[in-house]
Design an enzyme around this catalytic site. Sequence first.
Site, PDB file in Angstrom:
ATOM      1  N   TYR A 175       9.316  -2.891   7.379  1.00 60.01           N
ATOM      2  CA  TYR A 175       8.024  -3.545   6.851  1.00 60.01           C
ATOM      3  C   TYR A 175       8.187  -4.852   6.112  1.00 60.01           C
ATOM      4  CZ  TYR A 175       5.452   0.867   7.065  1.00 60.01           C
ATOM      5  OH  TYR A 175       4.849   1.910   7.314  1.00 60.01           O
ATOM      6  N   LYS A 185      16.950   8.694   9.948  1.00 59.44           N
ATOM      7  CA  LYS A 185      17.272   8.859  11.508  1.00 59.44           C
ATOM      8  C   LYS A 185      18.858   8.219  11.708  1.00 59.44           C
ATOM      9  CE  LYS A 185      16.052  10.126  15.511  1.00 59.44           C
ATOM     10  NZ  LYS A 185      15.817  11.551  15.872  1.00 59.44           N
ATOM     11  N   ASP A 229      13.525  13.662  12.447  1.00 63.68           N
ATOM     12  CA  ASP A 229      12.323  14.583  13.018  1.00 63.68           C
ATOM     13  C   ASP A 229      12.412  16.114  13.009  1.00 63.68           C
ATOM     14  OD1 ASP A 229      15.117  14.389  14.154  1.00 63.68           O
ATOM     15  OD2 ASP A 229      14.758  14.195  16.224  1.00 63.68           O
ATOM     16  N   ASP A 241       6.180   6.556   5.052  1.00 62.38           N
ATOM     17  CA  ASP A 241       4.811   6.483   5.552  1.00 62.38           C
ATOM     18  C   ASP A 241       4.354   7.634   6.249  1.00 62.38           C
ATOM     19  OD1 ASP A 241       2.472   5.065   5.836  1.00 62.38           O
ATOM     20  OD2 ASP A 241       3.223   3.418   7.066  1.00 62.38           O
TER      21      ASP A 241
HETATM   22  O1  AKG Z   1      -0.640  -1.694   4.392  1.00 59.75           O
HETATM   23  C1  AKG Z   1      -1.368  -0.897   5.097  1.00 59.75           C
HETATM   24  O2  AKG Z   1      -2.134  -1.357   5.995  1.00 59.75           O
HETATM   25  C2  AKG Z   1      -0.832   0.384   5.631  1.00 59.75           C
HETATM   26  C3  AKG Z   1       0.171   0.935   4.282  1.00 59.75           C
HETATM   27  C4  AKG Z   1       0.262   2.213   4.490  1.00 59.75           C
HETATM   28  O3  AKG Z   1       0.025   2.937   5.554  1.00 59.75           O
HETATM   29  C5  AKG Z   1       0.918   3.002   3.486  1.00 59.75           C
HETATM   30  O4  AKG Z   1       1.111   2.417   2.581  1.00 59.75           O
HETATM   31  O5  AKG Z   1       1.005   4.248   3.535  1.00 59.75           O
HETATM   32 MG    MG Z   2       0.571   5.179   5.297  1.00 61.64          MG
END
Ligand code: AKG
Ligand code: MG
Length: 433
Positions: free
Chosen positions: A171, A243, A291, A315
């Site tokens: 990210y 992972k 997983d 996420d």
């Molecule tokens: O920033 C985004 O568009 C996605 C962020 C996301 O999926 C989240 O923070 O869970």
């Molecule tokens: Mg998300």
Amino acid sequence: MEKIFTFVPNYFFKKPKQNNIMNGQKITISNGALQVPDQPVIPFIEGDGTGPDIWAASVRVFDAAVEKAYKGKKKIQWLEVLAGEKAYNQTGNWLPAETLTQFRDYLVGIKGPLTTPVGGGIRSLNVALRQELDLYACVRPVRWFTGVPSPLKQPELTDMVIFRENTEDIYAGIEFKEGSPEADKFKNLFKENFPQLYKKIRFPETSGIGIKPVSKEGTERLVRAALEYAIKFNKPSLTLVHKGNIMKFTEGGFRDWGYELAKREFGAVEIDGGPWCKLPGGLIVKDAIADAFLQQILLRPAEYDVIATLNLNGDYVSDALAAQVGGIGIAPGANINYVTGHAIFEATHGTAPKYAGQDKVNPGSVILSGAMMLEYMGWQEAADLIYSGLENAIAAKRVTYDFERLMEGATLLKCSEFGTEIIKNMDGAKVSA
Ligand SMILES: O=C(O)CCC(=O)C(=O)O
Ligand SMILES: [Mg+2]
Ligand SMILES: NC(=O)C1=CN([C@@H]2O[C@H](COP(=O)(O)OP(=O)(O)OC[C@H]3O[C@@H](n4cnc5c(N)ncnc54)[C@H](OP(=O)(O)O)[C@@H]3O)[C@@H](O)[C@H]2O)C=CC1
């Protein structure tokens, strides 16, 4: 981090409408404790897509809960700040500097979802806010509310809090587009300095490249926050999800640094030669490979309590766990820096664009994120009213489409009507939060 660009000078556009925050005061932090005035100014972003519908329903719920709990003694002074499509239309900037300044100055804020295009276009504004304000912990509690439709036989066994690292991992946005001069330059540097590793790229000519930074420092502050939470709320276990068998020095590092921190700062000792360990109070620190973890949470959810994990895993895990207890229509969250006190509360879900402007979706995630915000501010009475209103509305089977389509004999409510239903059902009963 890549800067969000401005195409057109701000003065060309009309200024955003400012709210009346004359009587409001700033939330501050002193010796690690939030100082919350009776009329705090709280910046909010309405959000894109379904954001405006959800925000309109949610803010009525927040105001009603605060009014009912404190009879006018306390009141939130809302300050709209711009981001996303509304910001771009009004200022020519997707994330105006003023928005960041307001979140910095007022310490605590809340936001609706913001659109991120797939492939090209701007980078995520949601991620940018977290990184710019260094909101390193994404805290997402996942629990079942009685009556919510779930695909599980025993949804009540799913009761976890995810601590997702919020500033690192892929990210960080360090990527090189296939075929670009930057990708070629990076690949040439890589080839020159690490010829053996370069050979491992299967199709070097046509590869896009991404970089995954994961640090000891970033891991430690996230795991520390998760451990402190687990101790405070007397949770039986904390699981480091990674992972690390494949990504040894990033995800594997996360696991090792997590265990080391538990031993060094929290007095954990290894159980049967490790790596699992136990804190003096009994809290077990364990780990799971991502997983396997994703199947375990479905089959044996009761074995997991607090989860500390990296950004991308977090996420995926957030949406998967949300589905187990009713879906992302009811999945709240917070982005917090536990040192500076800065926090922005937001739902787990996105803009759900196909439902934009239909007054249809479930506002529950933003409403519960607001309840988390009230708890963070120490306004527990108002938060409890929201929990009771929501639980009572669900018990009466008066719900939005996402629940109604899975519940027998339910009444379908619009987004705004569900907000009203929550307000009508705030009975002040203390409920588990
Ligand atoms: O920033 C985004 O568009 C996605 C962020 C996301 O999926 C989240 O923070 O869970
Ligand atoms: Mg998300
Ligand atoms: N923090 C943020 O601001 C986030 C922003 N995003 C962004 O949002 C945009 C859309 O992303 P997408 O992948 O479609 O994911 P979304 O979370 O927006 O929507 C996916 C599906 O989840 C269900 N859903 C979402 N919100 C609600 C709600 N409030 N009530 C009930 N059901 C809901 C709907 O399911 P169904 O079709 O079954 O009705 C919807 O089609 C993207 O630009 C993405 O980047 C995504 C995640 C977080």
